[in-house]
Design an enzyme around this catalytic site. Structure first.
Site, mmCIF file in Angstrom:
data_model
loop_
_atom_site.group_PDB
_atom_site.id
_atom_site.type_symbol
_atom_site.label_atom_id
_atom_site.label_comp_id
_atom_site.label_asym_id
_atom_site.label_seq_id
_atom_site.Cartn_x
_atom_site.Cartn_y
_atom_site.Cartn_z
ATOM 1 C CD GLU A 176 -22.986 -26.700 9.160
ATOM 2 O OE1 GLU A 176 -22.246 -27.371 8.434
ATOM 3 O OE2 GLU A 176 -22.553 -25.921 10.038
ATOM 4 C CD GLU B 58 -16.911 -26.988 8.409
ATOM 5 O OE1 GLU B 58 -16.597 -27.425 7.286
ATOM 6 O OE2 GLU B 58 -17.960 -27.322 8.985
ATOM 7 C CD GLU C 279 -16.104 -28.691 1.989
ATOM 8 O OE1 GLU C 279 -17.094 -29.387 2.244
ATOM 9 O OE2 GLU C 279 -15.611 -27.897 2.796
HETATM 10 C C1 NOJ Z 1 -19.001 -27.833 5.143
HETATM 11 C C2 NOJ Z 1 -18.656 -29.279 5.203
HETATM 12 O O1 NOJ Z 1 -17.274 -29.458 5.071
HETATM 13 C C3 NOJ Z 1 -19.414 -29.994 4.108
HETATM 14 O O2 NOJ Z 1 -19.038 -31.347 4.068
HETATM 15 C C4 NOJ Z 1 -20.889 -29.827 4.327
HETATM 16 O O3 NOJ Z 1 -21.584 -30.388 3.251
HETATM 17 C C5 NOJ Z 1 -21.263 -28.349 4.432
HETATM 18 N N1 NOJ Z 1 -20.431 -27.677 5.356
HETATM 19 C C6 NOJ Z 1 -22.709 -28.179 4.906
HETATM 20 O O4 NOJ Z 1 -22.820 -28.622 6.224
HETATM 21 CA CA CA Z 2 -15.427 -27.770 5.340
#
Ligand code: NOJ
Ligand code: CA
Length: 691
Positions: free
Chosen positions: A404, A473, A497
């Site tokens: 991330e 993203e 999510e």
């Molecule tokens: C957004 C992502 O789409 C998700 O899959 C991830 O768990 C979170 N960011 C944290 O990185």
């Molecule tokens: Ca996302």
């Protein structure tokens, strides 16, 4: 009155401005003769084109060109130098994908243009017509008058032949995580459709749409406008001109000035594409976008393998645990990771994603100064990286690394090599990257040229280290997986999510029936299906998944991804009646047939497992109860199959009885028609094994 006169004048002058002049329009026809495109220069010397399906106009007279910074625009005073026609027909093999063999068959017209003015700038327009659509691009050779282009606007336009029904999402420069809307073209209103308070970044400057955008004419011709092979350029959104029923390319820009892209010559733009189908499902089956991309640039592909994966992931979205160690709810601990590894090993799941493994999550979101907070090599002290990897290896499970970046793009770029070296040294075969938040530096957008270069740099660097990539993203897919087959999948969609975050902001019941005919036309989707505990209690008592359980299973076949997640918690899968299906469902396919479907209503897809005679079938549907009759004629003739069906129970309903599912078995063959009762928000899934 004055206003309407003005419109009449505008409309007349626009039409006149593209009226054909000499020379005669150049005409290209598709191999099957069904489609034709005409290209000509109008009185101002501006190129215009028109696309026909038989005698029906599909794209009406549409102009092409560029406006440039500190240079005269490039759309008038042009003349044709020469034109060349050619044909191409090859069949190539996908290393992994929705099908093994892909036919790439088109006719091409290459028209060289030069300015009649002093500078005599020159470029070619290259048109390709396939039986299922049109693609064209601008090709700029090296030339004496100019060595680069500073593009203020690409003026490529698509003039529609009617006020078509459109499935669209807002033209956002930062994110594709919007709900799809279904309206007439003249009712597109991107600026009021932000849809979710939790979208961490969003910038919608115009009434424009993201691509792919899907349309249906009143004569039931389906169109999808998108682009292919996006490199070193900005994402194309499409600005809505309601008066002229025209989409015009609106490239994503940057915060420093009005410039959209800066390119050094020689340069080819991405392909601009219009897919055309008489059946909505044919849009999904089309391989036009991939065919416009180059063959692999990676020689040895043996290390690239589709997989199912689980993750220390949903528990953070539910709030059962946290990414950060501070706070005492850390999810990525050594013990928890081993528990998930065991779950994977027991259930034919090849890989495990572990999020929150590295230091920095205490300051990852909501901080302007995030540069240098995350690094991609330092685990939290309660997570023994080497130990977990070794434990997993011994159980035959791979770990998926998580990067991330919190959109600190420079921080990540600087560490790329070290981070991938660490993965390679541990035998970690894949990485999931993420770009939550506004891009730092904040003059850039996720979908602008600067980021397009970055996403590409990551994929190429990963390939050097033999690592597969799944990006969240992301920049949208434009078929680059053909050239870079380690770019497996990406988000670029309003994923599962959202269902964990709120009820209103969760995904609508018909979401996937639209995703299949829009976003999925671009390429693989990391939607992360497989939530089987649909109520989200006790963690998020007010949220829920707005599907039945059979719908959630159907998504495994419908929503294509070569990395397909079993997103729920291991304890929720324990003894669950869907486990036989989830254990067996494939992720790599010999062939794919869209049996039936309509955007926003339902879709039924059958896929044959790669290297096997087994077929899988999936259905996802909207909020209406329906009965479907699905011909099984995709099966080979004269052979019996055992059908294991996971269907909605007669009283199933996404809202009050989502878990009501019936598992049944019978013998079928290609002559049979499968009758299915689909609940509101329902679906179905099936395994067909040859007898
Ligand atoms: C957004 C992502 O789409 C998700 O899959 C991830 O768990 C979170 N960011 C944290 O990185
Ligand atoms: Ca996302």
């Amino acid at each position: 009155m004055l206003r309407s006169l003005l419109w009449v004048w505008l409309a007349v002058s626009l039409l006149a401005s593209c009226a054909p002049t000499t020379p005669e329009p150049m005409v290209l026809t598709a191999p099957a003769g069904n489609l034709s495109v005409r290209l000509w220069l109008n009185q101002q010397g501006q190129p215009c084109y028109q696309l026909m399906l038989g005698t029906t106009t599909v794209v009406d007279t549409s102009a092409l060109g560029f406006s440039l910074q500190a240079a005269s625009p490039l759309y008038s005073n042009l003349k044709v130098v020469d034109s060349q026609f050619s044909s191409f027909d090859e069949t190539w093999e996908m290393p992994w994908g929705e099908q093994r063999q892909v036919r790439n068959h088109y006719n091409e017209m290459r028209v060289r243009l030069v300015e009649t003015k002093d500078e005599q700038r020159t470029f070619s327009l290259v048109f390709r017509l396939f039986d299922d659509g049109l693609a064209f691009r601008y090709e700029f050779p090296r030339q004496t008058a100019i060595d680069s282009l500073v593009i203020l606007d690409e003026l490529t336009s698509f003039r529609l032949a009617g006020d078509h029904l459109c499935w669209w999402q807002p033209g956002d420069w930062d994110i594709y995580e919007h709900i799809y809307n279904e309206t007439r073209f003249t009712e597109i209103d991107a600026l009021s459709k932000r849809n979710h308070p939790n979208l961490a970044q969003t910038y919608i400057p115009e009434n424009a749409v993201n691509t792919p955008v899907t349309l249906r004419t009143d004569d039931s011709i389906y169109l999808s406008i998108h682009e292919a092979a996006l490199y070193d350029y900005s994402d194309m959104t499409l600005k809505v001109d309601k008066q002229n029923l025209t989409f015009t390319s609106e490239l994503v820009g940057r915060g420093t000035d009005n410039v959209k892209a800066v390119v050094a010559l020689p340069f080819n733009t991405p392909w601009r594409t219009v897919q055309i189908a008489k059946r909505a499902g044919d849009l999904i089956e089309s391989k036009l976008i991939l065919n416009l991309n180059d063959p692999p640039k990676i020689e040895d592909l043996s290390w690239i393998k589709p997989m199912k994966y689980a993750g220390i992931w949903w528990e953070m979205h539910l709030g059962k645990s946290a990414w950060a160690m501070e706070g005492g709810k850390h999810g990525a601990t050594t013990a928890n990771a081993k528990r998930y590894v065991d779950f994977c090993a027991d259930n034919n799941i090849q890989a495990l994603l572990i999020e929150g493994w590295n230091t920095g999550w205490e300051r990852w979101i909501g901080f302007d100064d995030r540069e240098g907070v995350f690094d991609f090599i330092t685990p939290y002290p309660d997570y023994k990286l080497e130990e977990v990897v070794a434990y997993a290896r011994q159980k035959g499970v791979s770990i998926i690394m998580h990067h991330e970046t919190s959109s600190t793009v420079r921080t990540y770029s600087q560490q790329l090599d070290t981070a991938f070296q660490l993965c390679a040294s541990l035998g970690i075969p894949a990485v999931k990257t993420g770009y939550v938040g506004k891009i730092i530096p904040n003059t850039e957008y996720h979908h602008g040229q600067w980021m397009v270069r970055h996403y590409q740099q990551v994929v190429e660097k990963a390939a050097e280290h033999r690592i597969m990539v799944n990006t969240h993203e992301p920049i949208k897919d434009t078929g680059i997986r053909r050239t870079w087959p380690n770019f497996m999948t990406r988000e670029g969609v309003r994923g599962q999510e959202f269902n964990a975050w709120s009820y209103e902001g969760g995904n609508p019941v018909d979401h996937l029936t639209k995703v299949a005919f829009t976003r999925m036309l671009a390429g693989p989707v990391d939607y992360t299906p497989g939530i089987v505990h649909l109520s989200l209690k006790p963690y998020k008592p007010n949220n829920r998944i707005k599907h039945t359980i059979a719908h959630e299973l159907g998504a495994y076949v419908v929503i294509y991804s070569p990395m397909q997640m079993l997103a729920d918690l291991p304890e929720h899968y324990d003894q669950h009646p869907v486990m036989p299906f989830l254990k067996e469902v494939a992720v790599d396919w010999e062939q794919t047939r869209v049996i039936a479907g309509e955007p926003g209503d339902f879709v039924a897809i059958a896929r044959q497992q790669r290297g096997s005679n087994r077929w899988f079938l999936g259905v996802v549907a909207d909020e209406n109860q329906r009965s479907l009759r699905l011909p099984l004629d995709f099966l080979p003739p004269n052979q019996k199959f055992s059908l294991e069906l996971y269907a909605d129970a007669p009283d199933a309903h996404w809202d009050h009885k989502p878990d009501a599912m019936v598992v049944s078995r019978k013998v079928v063959s290609a002559n049979d028609i499968l009758s299915l009762g689909i609940a509101p928000g329902g679906g179905a899934a099936a395994i067909l094994r040859p007898l």
